[in-house]
Write an enzyme that holds these catalytic residues in place. Sequence first.
Site, mmCIF file in Angstrom:
data_model
loop_
_atom_site.group_PDB
_atom_site.id
_atom_site.type_symbol
_atom_site.label_atom_id
_atom_site.label_comp_id
_atom_site.label_asym_id
_atom_site.label_seq_id
_atom_site.Cartn_x
_atom_site.Cartn_y
_atom_site.Cartn_z
ATOM 1 N N GLU A 287 0.910 -1.185 -0.072
ATOM 2 C CA GLU A 287 -0.028 0.055 0.021
ATOM 3 C C GLU A 287 0.912 1.207 0.017
ATOM 4 O O GLU A 287 0.520 2.352 -0.251
ATOM 5 C CB GLU A 287 -0.981 -0.086 1.149
ATOM 6 C CG GLU A 287 -2.290 0.601 0.946
ATOM 7 C CD GLU A 287 -3.265 0.653 2.114
ATOM 8 O OE1 GLU A 287 -2.871 0.682 3.189
ATOM 9 O OE2 GLU A 287 -4.529 0.052 2.029
ATOM 10 N N HIS A 313 7.993 -26.478 0.188
ATOM 11 C CA HIS A 313 7.236 -27.274 -0.296
ATOM 12 C C HIS A 313 5.991 -26.991 -1.101
ATOM 13 O O HIS A 313 4.910 -27.531 -1.175
ATOM 14 C CB HIS A 313 6.812 -28.506 0.513
ATOM 15 C CG HIS A 313 7.984 -28.782 1.388
ATOM 16 N ND1 HIS A 313 8.849 -29.984 0.905
ATOM 17 C CD2 HIS A 313 8.577 -28.757 2.630
ATOM 18 C CE1 HIS A 313 9.868 -30.214 1.669
ATOM 19 N NE2 HIS A 313 9.763 -29.386 2.644
ATOM 20 N N LYS A 427 -13.671 2.139 -2.655
ATOM 21 C CA LYS A 427 -14.760 2.490 -1.505
ATOM 22 C C LYS A 427 -15.672 3.479 -2.125
ATOM 23 O O LYS A 427 -17.038 3.157 -1.760
ATOM 24 C CB LYS A 427 -14.000 3.509 -0.515
ATOM 25 C CG LYS A 427 -12.761 2.658 0.348
ATOM 26 C CD LYS A 427 -12.248 3.902 1.323
ATOM 27 C CE LYS A 427 -11.218 3.032 2.073
ATOM 28 N NZ LYS A 427 -10.396 3.918 2.871
#
Length: 458
Positions: A287, A313, A427
């Site tokens: 961010e 793995h 938003k």
Amino acid sequence: MALSIDYTNMFLPGAVTDADWEFAAGRFRAAHAAVMARVARGDLGFVDLPEDAALLRQTTDFVQRAGDRWEDVVILGIGGSALGPIALRTALRPHAWNTLSREERGGKPRLTVLDNVDPETIDAVMSRLHLERALFVVISKSGGTAETMAQYLIIRAALDERFGDRAKEHLVFVTDPAKGSLRPIATKEGIAALDIPPNVGGRFSVLTPVGVLPAALIGIDAGQLLAGAADMRRRCAGDDLAGNPAGTFALLQWLADDRHGKHNHVLMPYADPLRDFAAWFVQLWAESLGKVRKDGTHVGPTPIAALGTTDQHAQVQLFMEGPADKTITFVEVAGRTALGPIPKLYADVPDLAYLGGHSLGELLDAERRATAGALARRGRPNMTITLDAVDAWHVGALIFLLELATAYAGALYDIDAFDQPGVELGKQFTYAILGRPGSDAARAEWDQLPKPDPRRRV
Ligand SMILES: O=P(O)(O)OC[C@H]1O[C@](O)(CO)[C@@H](O)[C@@H]1O
């Protein structure tokens, strides 16, 4: 107590060169000066947090008043208002803290962080809680984030229904002292409220009451967290790279990305307690650094969270043979001695016999060194941060190292690491969809988007 970075393996053919490093020392001095100028202007409040005794006192006073009243502490928050508390809990109260008995927890409460609005998760948490013994910590820097406000409304209604006028005793807000909706509610209703200083952004707030209050409530030594951060701050005071760990980290990652196409930055602790720390770093790096420059170019490395040995793995195949576009930062914890030697059984089964007599700590360490070496052998740059222990002091130091490195990286990338304009449009569209007053412009923009085409659904 020590934290060090071994960056030998960043200098590989196809990665950082000695010439880069020499050139970049001057570039780093400019970045350091730019960051310090912003600190002097009072823009970057996170740098002052390690020494902010008054802010720490807000937390210690609250915790002292709370005594042993709470069985459960529940955090309502998201992003920087949740990832820090989660990282601290996992690092410093590991081993399934919430499943321990009250005695095993030393009389401290369980700590649950609601960092999403998934209805089933919240329903499950609510049905497990004994509300009489639950404290809800509502954390939001802006004091208005939709997810956190929705969580609050649900909890508040439940508290009102159960306790009426006494509901507020079960609440504490952690928010900006002057902005947003939470602070006026706290003032009007007499709800306890602790400060996130105005000049500290959400993802840089873990050393404010955002992280420090939940930590202290479950018995973590908040003073030690800040002491570790203060030590790192001292080490990073100068613009000489040789003595500045945050500068070294930032400069190497930036050089690797900007000059050598290493656009993905992996953080891979070899310690289960630091698993969630990597998720905290992902928000911080992503961010802060994923931005549009003034000239319109897009920059920003992609952070990736991994865990050793588990991800050997899973993701290490990609790190070894996928695109050569990554750096890997290992975090090692020295001297993991719990459990003692692995038992010597099956002397006649080669796959088992060689393990006997070594400790699990040795195995973990051998696997990290082997992976770092294997990556280097394939020209994949990596570095290792070594902590003497996973305790409050070292975690505080590591937090400050990475926060300051992020500030330096912002200056090196020539972007503002402290805003997040890219999250706004989503938003606004959410507000438009839910009919929030004042979202007409967003609604109009939303309505212009192509509608789902049934021919394009399988
Ligand atoms: O603490 P707040 O203001 O509720 O914000 C939560 C998160 O939302 C953001 O503003 C945007 O994602 C983050 O920067 C922040 O950590």
